[in-house]
Motif scaffolding. Structure first.
Motif, short mmCIF file in Angstrom:
data_model
loop_
_atom_site.label_atom_id
_atom_site.label_comp_id
_atom_site.label_asym_id
_atom_site.label_seq_id
_atom_site.Cartn_x
_atom_site.Cartn_y
_atom_site.Cartn_z
N GLY A 28 -6.32 10.84 -8.96
CA GLY A 28 -5.00 10.18 -7.84
C GLY A 28 -4.53 11.98 -9.63
O GLY A 28 -3.97 12.04 -10.31
N LEU A 29 -3.24 11.98 -8.45
CA LEU A 29 -1.94 13.11 -9.34
C LEU A 29 -0.52 12.60 -8.52
O LEU A 29 -0.73 13.38 -7.42
CB LEU A 29 -2.44 14.32 -9.21
N LEU A 85 -5.83 13.21 -3.54
CA LEU A 85 -5.23 13.24 -4.87
C LEU A 85 -3.83 12.55 -5.10
O LEU A 85 -3.38 12.51 -5.48
CB LEU A 85 -6.31 14.52 -5.54
N VAL A 86 -3.68 13.06 -3.88
CA VAL A 86 -2.07 13.37 -3.65
C VAL A 86 -1.64 12.55 -3.04
O VAL A 86 -2.14 11.62 -2.07
CB VAL A 86 -1.74 14.65 -4.04
N GLY A 132 0.86 -1.12 0.39
CA GLY A 132 0.06 -0.02 -0.41
C GLY A 132 0.65 1.39 -0.01
O GLY A 132 0.38 2.24 -0.04
N HIS A 133 1.99 0.89 -0.02
CA HIS A 133 2.76 2.23 0.04
C HIS A 133 3.98 2.27 -1.76
O HIS A 133 3.86 1.48 -2.44
CB HIS A 133 3.57 1.89 0.92
N VAL A 185 -1.49 5.67 -4.59
CA VAL A 185 -2.97 6.72 -4.62
C VAL A 185 -3.05 5.08 -5.24
O VAL A 185 -2.72 4.83 -6.75
CB VAL A 185 -2.71 7.34 -5.09
N ALA A 186 -4.50 5.24 -5.59
CA ALA A 186 -4.90 3.56 -6.26
C ALA A 186 -5.56 4.53 -7.36
O ALA A 186 -6.27 5.56 -7.25
CB ALA A 186 -5.64 2.99 -5.37
N GLY A 187 -5.23 3.71 -8.28
CA GLY A 187 -6.12 4.20 -9.68
C GLY A 187 -5.37 3.69 -11.05
O GLY A 187 -4.43 3.19 -11.03
#
Ligand code: PMP
Length: 943
Positions: free
Chosen positions: A212-213, A63-64, A33-34, A111-113
């Motif tokens: 996410g950005l 988002l970040v 998760g990191h 950040v998932a996506g």
């Protein structure tokens, strides 16, 4: 355990397998998760500090990524050798310098996506959300500062550094940037910007929204338009017809962080500059690392885009951007139209056009009518009429919006200049379906704003560029079919606020999707012709364009119902119809009380509108007739009428009356009440002042418990005794509080308690009046009270905007202080005619009795449903004012959406938004009631 896993466990307590990811200059691993990032030893520590500080500044923004500190609280940790395990070369952007020398590591949350680049399609909504995401990060970074932000690497402010690095188009763009753009860019305020929203750094969720950005490695200080340009440039590489399709991105940015016209004017150049920077940087890197294939691949799309944009005038792109953000496309178009409103333009032909017939050319070629001249305005025809170089239709789109007017004249007729001008360009475009002989004139307003007029389909005999033309001079002659591009003889006359640098090769037609833009470029030619009947057409807008224009041109505080909004174009009785003709049973509209578009009301208003509409300063029958008829529906001593324009105006005036009567200011209201949208009413509406964006309860307002029993009238006494109030105001059946029926005896006791403290009692009948409750004409009658002031709105004019206040002679006298009460529209004869017709229809169609009977039937049906569906916790109401309380807002919303798709319109209310409100037009039929019950039954059966 590999090196990355060891570092993660030792310094961060993260335990799990590490998967290598690609990175440009660093080594990246996904882990538990990191993300673990390892930087080469030479990496600029100050730049890393800036990134760390920025991420901590942005910690609240989902988002970040968040920066994760080590066990010791450090942002980074020095590490020895790290083996990359990056065995999938294709995904690697760059061979890393990290492996051998060790370096420094840091951990960020994952950040998932899905990366933007990995998605097959990028619909407008995703682009809009990308713009919103970049804007949200920019907004959050506005308050951030760090000394290391003033880097030159990838900073557009330093793009001129790259001038020598690229060739061809990219070199030209960079030179133009240095000479013309940079000075203007420097004038914009600078701030910290992310600066790298490329297609690998933007992450998209399953719903298509950007979520996410990532990668703050290029963070720098620059005007925010630079960071937006980065997002635009890379998004454009992923789009077909990019110069049109990227616009929602900018509109989305503007939604969150409004862009100024100055920023928008630079954006087309900044996008090109970013692409050129990329070309130049790649050229430099290729010299440094010959053979890196990844660099070549990503460059192909960029070079192709730069080539495509080269053919599009940056000015046109700027107009598109302005239009997408709700600014008029051509900023100076207003000045041109303003000038033409008062200019004395001469005729374009002799004899001058007077009432030339306007032809509807939908779907066929212009054929001259027997008597010329005639005018054609826009052609809804699926054909492309001109072949200019910068045509940018989307697939399936056609340029059907005619930007000029065609004046059908005989071949050989002389064409006269309507204004003084200078020939800017003249040309013969003899190809089939082209313009034939065409002349473009320059003109100027007295303030020096230039604009143009265009004359097409002439003979080949034309004045040369530079020739001075005086008003009334012959410009040319109408060409015959063989010389005018193959058309019936006519003049194409077009006004232009800009020729976009194209000379005679202007756009003569545009797409309907860009209608606002083209109407700004080419205003209504009737500004020149001056025909009193007008020649303007109102072409239809596509639904997506209506939505986009709402977002840019109207306040977004106006909400739209349903996940999939409805476009309603017509109403009749209890039904609404969408643009495809689909019917919807309307169970929410208590405004169109006697039915949508009731013919008697329509006729009464239209006939009066055709006769007279003035204010109350003249004597007129209708206002007194209506006042008498309205007062006759109310008990003594309510007989003095004020006519206003809305429920809000009625309640505002009611407060003024109460304050004049009592000399006091405080107001007692019920919990969750709503009384209108004026400042004075937001102040007394707990629904608003305690809700989102609310400023809380003002000092002069006291909120009484929404009663569960008559005993709760004690709460009114308690509040009233504290400080003498001016008014106690309550809806006779509270609506937004959840379609509440007040307990027996409550109003009587509450009025008595309020009056004992000197208060005036106001009944807000805006929602429930005019027979809706069935057993009585007015809601307060159910409570056995007579108010001192009654306020009316919604149903009173069946949708025509009118409201009323009815009070006692005594209170009316107190209001006579010497100050005039004047209301421009209030009580105008058209409103009175509509309102009078409403009273007639209620009586003649026996709608109150109908409401009582049908309401009882619906209530019985609902109670039967409640016995079978545990989701229903309460059914309540009077007549056709009914509430169905469900387990929660989610269940209520689901039922509303289900019903909408079954063609039945409902909505929700109540403090928990879990009450379905039913308050249909009073002409609801028995079959409609059955349908409501069946639909609800179906909605509740769903899992
Ligand atoms: N009072 C009540 C009870 C209302 O429901 C409303 C409108 N929903 C108003 C007043 C205000 O009326 P309008 O929107 O016509 O100003």
């Amino acid at each position: 355990m590999n090196d990355a896993e060891r570092i993660a466990l030792e310094h961060y307590g993260l335990d799990g397998p590490a998967t290598p990811l690609h990175g440009e200059l660093d080594l990246n691993f996904a882990l538990d998760g990191h993300v673990l990032k390892v930087y080469a030893p030479g990496t600029d520590a100050a730049r890393l500090d800036a990134q760390d500080a920025a991420l901590e500044h942005l910690a609240g923004l989902e988002l970040v990524p968040r920066l994760v500190r080590t066990h010791d609280g450090a942002a980074r940790v020095a590490v020895a050798r790290v083996s990359s395990h990056a065995g999938h070369g294709g995904a690697r952007r760059h061979s890393s310098r990290v492996q051998d020398g060790g370096g420094v590591a840091r951990v960020l949350t994952w950040v998932a996506g899905t990366p933007w680049a990995a998605l097959a399609a990028h619909p407008p909504e995703s682009l809009r959300s990308l713009g919103r995401a970049v804007a949200r990060v920019d907004r959050a970074l506005a308050g951030f500062d760090h000394p290391a932000l003033d880097t030159r690497r990838w900073n557009m402010l330093a793009a001129a550094d790259l001038c020598g690095e690229a060739a061809g188009e990219a070199a030209a763009v960079l030179e133009r940037f240095a000479a013309q753009v940079l000075p203007r860019l420097r004038a914009l305020p600078a701030q910290a910007i992310h600066n790298d929203a490329n297609e690998h750094n933007v992450l998209v969720g399953d719903d298509g929204e950007v979520c996410g950005l990532i990668d703050f490695g290029d963070i720098c200080r620059a005007p925010r338009a630079c960071g937006l340009a980065v997002a635009c440039a890379y998004a454009m590489t992923t789009l077909g017809v990019p110069e049109r399709r990227f616009l929602p991105l900018v509109a989305g940015y503007h939604e969150v962080a409004p862009l100024t016209p100055d920023e928008l004017s630079l954006l087309p150049d900044l996008i090109r500059t970013r692409l050129a920077m990329s070309v130049a940087m790649a050229a430099r890197q290729r010299r440094e690392q010959p053979g890196n294939e990844y660099l070549l691949i990503s460059q192909e799309a960029i070079a192709a885009l730069l080539g495509r944009l080269d053919a599009i005038p940056p000015e046109l792109e700027q107009l598109r951007l302005r239009s997408a953000c709700g600014y008029e496309a051509v900023a100076h178009a207003r000045a041109v139209r303003g000038f033409l409103q008062t200019a004395e333009a001469g005729p374009v032909c002799n004899p001058p056009l007077r009432d030339a017939p306007v032809l509807d050319w939908s779907g066929h070629d212009p054929k001259p009518p027997a008597a010329t001249p005639a005018l054609g305005r826009y052609m809804e025809d699926r054909r492309v009429y001109d072949s200019d170089a910068f045509a940018t239709e989307l697939p399936g789109e056609w340029r059907t919006l005619h930007l000029g007017v065609d004046v059908l004249l005989d071949a050989g007729e002389p064409i006269l200049a309507p204004l003084d001008g200078v020939v800017r360009d003249s040309a013969v475009r003899a190809a089939a379906r082209d313009y034939g002989g065409v002349v473009l004139l320059d003109h100027a307003t007295p303030e020096g704003v230039t604009f143009h007029t265009l004359y097409g389909h002439l003979t080949a005999e034309l004045p040369p560029p530079g020739a001075r033309i005086a008003r009334g001079d012959v410009i040319g002659h109408v060409g015959a079919e063989h010389e005018n591009g193959g058309w019936a003889p006519h003049l194409h006359l077009q006004l232009l606020t800009t020729d976009l640098g194209a000379g005679c090769a202007v756009h003569g037609v545009g797409t309907l999707a860009e209608r606002d833009l083209w109407e700004s470029v080419s205003p209504d030619p009737n500004l020149l012709l001056g025909l009193p009947g007008g020649i303007r057409a109102e072409p239809p807008r596509a639904t997506a364009d209506v939505l986009a224009a709402r977002l840019s041109s109207l306040s977004r505080t106006l909400s739209i119902s349903y996940a999939e909004p409805l476009r309603i174009v017509r109403g009749a009785g209890a039904y609404l119809y969408d643009e495809h003709g689909a019917a919807y049973l309307d169970l929410v509209n208590n405004v169109c009380h006697v039915g949508h578009a009731h013919p008697r009301v329509v006729r009464a208003a239209a006939e009066q509108m055709a006769r007279l509409n003035t204010n109350t300063r003249y004597l007129h029958d209708l206002i007194v007739t209506y006042a008498r008829r309205l007062a006759a529906t109310l008990p003594d001593p309510l007989c003095v009428v004020f006519l206003v324009n809305s429920g809000s105006e009625a309640n505002d005036l009611a407060l003024r009356l109460a304050r004049a009567q009592t000399g006091a200011r405080d107001v007692l209201v019920l919990e969750h009440a709503y009384h209108g949208n004026l400042s004075s009413l937001i102040e007394i509406s707990p629904y608003k002042f305690t809700g989102p964006g609310g400023a809380g309860r003002p000092e002069h307002v006291r909120v009484c418990r929404l009663p569960r029993s008559a005993g709760d009238a004690e709460d009114v006494r308690r509040h009233a005794e504290r400080n003498a109030p001016a008014a106690f105001i309550a809806e006779s059946l509270p609506g937004v509080a959840g379609q509440v029926v007040l307990p027996d005896g409550y109003l009587e006791a509450a009025y008595a308690n309020a009056r004992a403290a000197g208060a005036v009692c106001i009944a807000d009948e805006v929602q429930v009046g005019f027979g809706r409750v069935g057993r009585a004409f007015w809601g307060f009658e159910l409570g056995g009270v007579v108010p001192d002031v009654v306020t009316l709105g919604k149903p009173i004019g069946n949708g025509h905007p009118i409201g009323a206040v009815v009070t006692t002679p005594e209170i009316a006298r107190s209001f006579e202080t010497g100050m005039e009460y004047f209301n421009t529209f209030g009580g105008n004869p058209v409103s009175c005619a509509a309102a009078l017709a409403v009273l007639d229809v209620i009586a003649d169609e026996r709608l109150q009795a109908h409401a009582a009977r049908l309401g009882a039937r619906i209530m019985a049906g609902l109670r039967e449903l409640a016995a079978r569906h545990p989701a229903i916790s309460d059914v309540r109401g009077e007549g056709l004012f009914i509430g169905v309380e469900l387990a929660g807002a989610e269940a209520a919303d689901a039922a509303v959406e289900h019903a909408r798709h079954a063609g039945v319109l409902l909505s929700t209310d109540g403090p928990q938004r879990n009450v379905l409100k039913i308050k249909p037009p009073m002409v609801l039929g028995d079959d409609d009631a059955e349908r409501l019950l069946r639909t609800l039954d179906g909605a509740l059966q769903r899992p």
